[in-house]
Design a protein around this motif. Structure first.
Motif, short mmCIF file in Angstrom:
data_model
loop_
_atom_site.label_atom_id
_atom_site.label_comp_id
_atom_site.label_asym_id
_atom_site.label_seq_id
_atom_site.Cartn_x
_atom_site.Cartn_y
_atom_site.Cartn_z
N LEU A 20 -47.47 78.69 42.41
CA LEU A 20 -47.31 77.61 43.41
C LEU A 20 -47.09 76.30 42.67
CD1 LEU A 20 -49.60 76.77 46.44
CD2 LEU A 20 -49.53 75.19 44.51
N ASN A 21 -46.09 75.51 43.13
CA ASN A 21 -46.08 74.11 42.70
C ASN A 21 -45.96 73.17 43.90
OD1 ASN A 21 -43.28 75.24 41.78
ND2 ASN A 21 -42.86 73.09 41.53
N ASP A 22 -44.96 72.34 43.97
CA ASP A 22 -44.97 71.21 44.92
C ASP A 22 -45.21 71.58 46.39
OD1 ASP A 22 -43.85 70.35 42.57
OD2 ASP A 22 -41.96 69.71 43.44
N PRO A 23 -45.87 70.68 47.13
CA PRO A 23 -45.87 70.77 48.59
C PRO A 23 -44.49 70.37 49.11
CG PRO A 23 -46.94 68.73 47.90
CD PRO A 23 -46.61 69.49 46.64
N TYR A 37 -44.41 75.36 50.37
CA TYR A 37 -44.69 75.07 48.96
C TYR A 37 -43.75 75.84 48.04
CZ TYR A 37 -47.33 79.42 49.63
OH TYR A 37 -47.69 80.71 49.95
N GLN A 38 -43.51 75.27 46.89
CA GLN A 38 -42.70 75.90 45.85
C GLN A 38 -43.45 77.15 45.37
OE1 GLN A 38 -39.53 74.17 44.05
NE2 GLN A 38 -39.60 74.18 46.28
N TYR A 39 -42.78 78.30 45.48
CA TYR A 39 -43.50 79.57 45.33
C TYR A 39 -42.66 80.60 44.59
CZ TYR A 39 -45.85 83.84 47.21
OH TYR A 39 -46.49 85.03 47.38
N PHE A 45 -45.45 82.34 37.10
CA PHE A 45 -44.58 81.56 36.23
C PHE A 45 -43.48 80.94 37.10
CE2 PHE A 45 -43.52 86.01 36.38
CZ PHE A 45 -42.15 86.05 36.62
N HIS A 46 -42.86 79.88 36.59
CA HIS A 46 -41.89 79.13 37.39
C HIS A 46 -40.51 79.74 37.24
CE1 HIS A 46 -39.31 75.68 38.57
NE2 HIS A 46 -40.30 75.44 39.41
N HIS A 47 -40.05 80.42 38.29
CA HIS A 47 -38.75 81.09 38.23
C HIS A 47 -38.27 81.41 39.64
CE1 HIS A 47 -35.56 83.57 36.64
NE2 HIS A 47 -35.97 84.60 37.37
N CYS A 80 -34.80 77.66 45.58
CA CYS A 80 -34.86 76.68 46.66
C CYS A 80 -35.92 75.67 46.24
CB CYS A 80 -35.24 77.35 47.98
SG CYS A 80 -34.10 78.67 48.46
N TRP A 81 -35.48 74.57 45.68
CA TRP A 81 -36.42 73.60 45.13
C TRP A 81 -36.87 72.62 46.20
CZ3 TRP A 81 -35.59 72.20 39.27
CH2 TRP A 81 -35.74 73.38 38.52
N SER A 82 -37.54 71.56 45.77
CA SER A 82 -38.31 70.75 46.73
C SER A 82 -37.47 70.05 47.79
CB SER A 82 -39.16 69.74 45.98
OG SER A 82 -40.28 70.43 45.46
N GLY A 83 -38.09 69.85 48.94
CA GLY A 83 -37.42 69.18 50.05
C GLY A 83 -38.37 68.88 51.19
N TYR A 139 -31.06 65.27 39.15
CA TYR A 139 -30.67 64.90 40.51
C TYR A 139 -31.27 65.93 41.45
CZ TYR A 139 -27.27 63.86 44.30
OH TYR A 139 -26.66 63.52 45.49
N ARG A 140 -32.41 65.59 42.07
CA ARG A 140 -33.02 66.55 42.99
C ARG A 140 -34.17 65.91 43.77
NH1 ARG A 140 -34.63 68.68 37.92
NH2 ARG A 140 -36.78 68.13 37.40
N ASP A 141 -34.63 66.59 44.79
CA ASP A 141 -35.76 66.25 45.66
C ASP A 141 -35.35 65.15 46.66
OD1 ASP A 141 -36.97 68.00 43.92
OD2 ASP A 141 -38.02 66.44 42.79
N HIS A 142 -35.95 65.21 47.84
CA HIS A 142 -35.39 64.45 48.96
C HIS A 142 -36.46 63.78 49.79
CE1 HIS A 142 -31.89 66.94 48.01
NE2 HIS A 142 -32.83 67.80 47.72
N TRP A 203 -37.05 60.31 38.38
CA TRP A 203 -38.06 60.27 39.44
C TRP A 203 -37.97 61.54 40.26
CZ3 TRP A 203 -37.11 54.60 41.53
CH2 TRP A 203 -37.52 53.70 40.53
N GLU A 204 -39.02 62.34 40.18
CA GLU A 204 -39.08 63.55 41.00
C GLU A 204 -39.78 63.22 42.32
OE1 GLU A 204 -39.06 67.35 38.24
OE2 GLU A 204 -40.97 66.35 38.08
N CYS A 205 -39.43 63.96 43.34
CA CYS A 205 -40.16 63.93 44.61
C CYS A 205 -40.41 62.51 45.14
CB CYS A 205 -41.47 64.69 44.48
SG CYS A 205 -41.19 66.41 44.00
#
Ligand code: FRU
Length: 504
Positions: A20-23, A37-39, A45-47, A80-83, A139-142, A203-205
């Motif tokens: 698990l990572n970001d909400p 959540y990022q899962y 591991f992150h993949h 499917c990364w953060s959003g 370039y990511r996160d919204h 800057w993330e998130c």
């Protein structure tokens, strides 16, 4: 396997297993709170990141829902990364980062009424490339909001050689976006890249909101600040959440001051917030691990979601944080201590015992006073996590108005601190806390390997890895005079009953 780990929290949200990572997409929809959540369900591991999903009626207990988003051939084939989630005229709509070939682009998905099934938009990616002619670091996160008749979006980024930034876009339909420009550009050459207020190369998130009355773009009647939250990223391990207070107007953000969001730094990362129907701003963050990659894989799980925090504006215009009041429903076995003055106190056994605890203290510190609260202590005292409040002597700068909150993890774990797979992070964490009449309200939530501390609304979050299973709570006042005005402690009930169902 994950359930058997004694370090796995019992009243924090954790994924059923795996990583698990970001909400993401945090919201209240038709009365139900949703946490995505990022899962990675395949392992710790992150993949190939999916969006896990859980729902709650009280922000305290959670029900697992099937995975909401998973990578599929196309622009999110690699993750499917953060959003975020927005209400598009009654239609729940996600804006997230689709990952393909080591880069990310904004994608959209439309949800069923219960937010359980999602259909990816045929227009994906809805922005086909980062702004042309800008040398970007990532370039990511919204962050997406409605302003009048249009949508506005921020995408987190960084400009090489300058600093982190957020690019501003505008749209009528969430599918076709016009680039407006950078909302604000940070200066990565200022400060120490290893320091706690370094604004980073990316800057993330990013999360922009009005704190207090009114909504983004309106003129606040009461001076309520606008807040730009971001997670300052660099290649090293010094990532941390920061925020600017200032004013968002037109197409830019006029910053007034930069602040640390949580003194635990990377242990409260990638926060995201939303406004619930009661008008409370609720924030979640990712409590990442401080143990090795191999230890996470071995444990079968990784990452803890913070307890939801209510965000308010303090008297000095900075943000104040408190865990949601509903957590009191988990309190059991109250222990209180009478008020007393602590002078030159070696060690006071509080009689409180446990590794799932909610502690609430009111203390008054004279100049020169130091208070230490030990938690997760083993019977022999060899292992212990120490939370310290110290007030400078005399009227030295900062001595009158503030004290220092410090977390000492050097004895939190007998696992070796340096090198090897058993190593855990023991770096000291600290930050200033404004005194109120010389007093501090200290709230400490201990959940096995997760520790969340709030001192007069300033949070310090971290992870610890005790090996002896101790739960002793002690107090000491090695220097000066400390008045213990109030002490209450509870053990906290489990929110996870039976075994979790694995999704997918
Ligand atoms: C922050 C982050 C985001 C990204 C996601 C990937 O922790 O790196 O920038 O979208 O996690 O899982």
């Amino acid at each position: 396997r994950a359930e058997a780990d004694p370090l796995r929290p019992r009243f924090h949200f954790v994924s059923p297993a795996g990583w698990l990572n970001d909400p993401n997409g945090v919201c209240q929809w038709n009365g139900v709170y949703h946490l995505f959540y990022q899962y990675n369900p395949e392992g710790a591991f992150h993949h190939r990141i999916h969006w896990g999903h859980a729902t709650s009626l009280d922000l305290v207990t959670w029900t697992d829902q099937p995975v909401a988003l998973e990578p599929s051939p196309g622009p999110d084939a690699d993750g499917c990364w953060s959003g975020v989630l927005v209400d598009d005229g009654g239609t729940p709509t996600l804006v997230y980062s689709g990952r393909l070939d080591e880069r990310e682009l904004p994608c959209v998905a439309v949800g069923s009424g219960d937010l359980s099934t999602w259909t990816k938009a045929p227009q994906n990616p809805v922005i086909s490339a980062p702004p042309a002619g800008v040398d970007i670091t990532a370039y990511r996160d919204h962050c997406v909001w409605r302003e009048g008749s249009r949508w506005r979006q921020l995408v987190g980024s960084g400009i090489r050689g300058r600093g982190g930034t957020a690019f501003l876009y505008e749209s009528a339909d969430l599918r076709s976006w016009d680039y407006v420009g950078p909302l604000l550009i940070g200066d990565a050459s200022q400060g120490d890249p290893a320091g706690t207020d370094w604004t980073g190369t990316m800057w993330e998130c990013v999360d922009l909101f009005r704190a207090g009355a009114g909504s983004l773009g309106s003129v606040p009647a009461d001076g309520s600040p606008d807040v730009l939250v971001f997670s300052a990223w660099n290649d090293g391990d010094t990532r941390h959440p920061l925020y600017w207070t200032g004013r968002y107007a037109g197409d830019s953000f006029e910053p007034s001051a930069l602040h640390r969001l949580d003194y635990g730094g990377r242990y409260f990362y990638a926060p995201q917030s939303f406004l619930d129907v009661a008008g409370r701003r609720i924030m979640f963050g990712w409590l990442q691990e401080g143990r090795s990659d191999a230890a996470m894989v071995e444990a079968g799980w990784s990452g803890v979601m913070s307890l939801p925090r209510v965000v308010t504006v303090a008297g000095d215009g900075t943000l104040a944080f408190a865990p949601v009041p509903g957590l009191a429903a988990l309190r059991r076995n109250h222990v209180g201590l009478p008020a007393r003055v602590l002078v030159g106190l070696g060690l006071l056994e509080t009689g409180v015992q446990g590794n799932q605890l909610d502690l609430e203290l009111d203390v008054q510190l004279e100049p020169g006073a130091v208070l230490r609260l030990g938690v997760l202590g083993s019977a022999d005292g060899a292992e212990e996590t120490v939370i310290e409040l110290s007030r400078a002597r005399g009227g030295a700068a900062g001595g009158e108005g503030q004290c220092v909150l410090r977390l000492d993890r050097t004895r939190s774990s007998l696992a070796p601190a340096g090198g090897g797979e058993a190593a855990v992070d023991v770096e000291e964490k600290s930050g200033p806390v404004p005194l109120r009449d010389g007093k501090v309200h200290l709230r400490v939530l201990v959940d096995r390997s997760a520790v969340e501390i709030f001192a007069n609304g300033k949070p310090l979050t971290a992870r610890v890895y005790p090996t002896l299973g101790g739960g002793r709570v002690t107090l000491s006042a090695p220097e000066g005079t400390v008045r213990l005005l109030d002490f209450d402690a509870w053990t906290m009930a489990d929110i996870w009953g039976g075994p979790r169902t694995l999704f997918p």
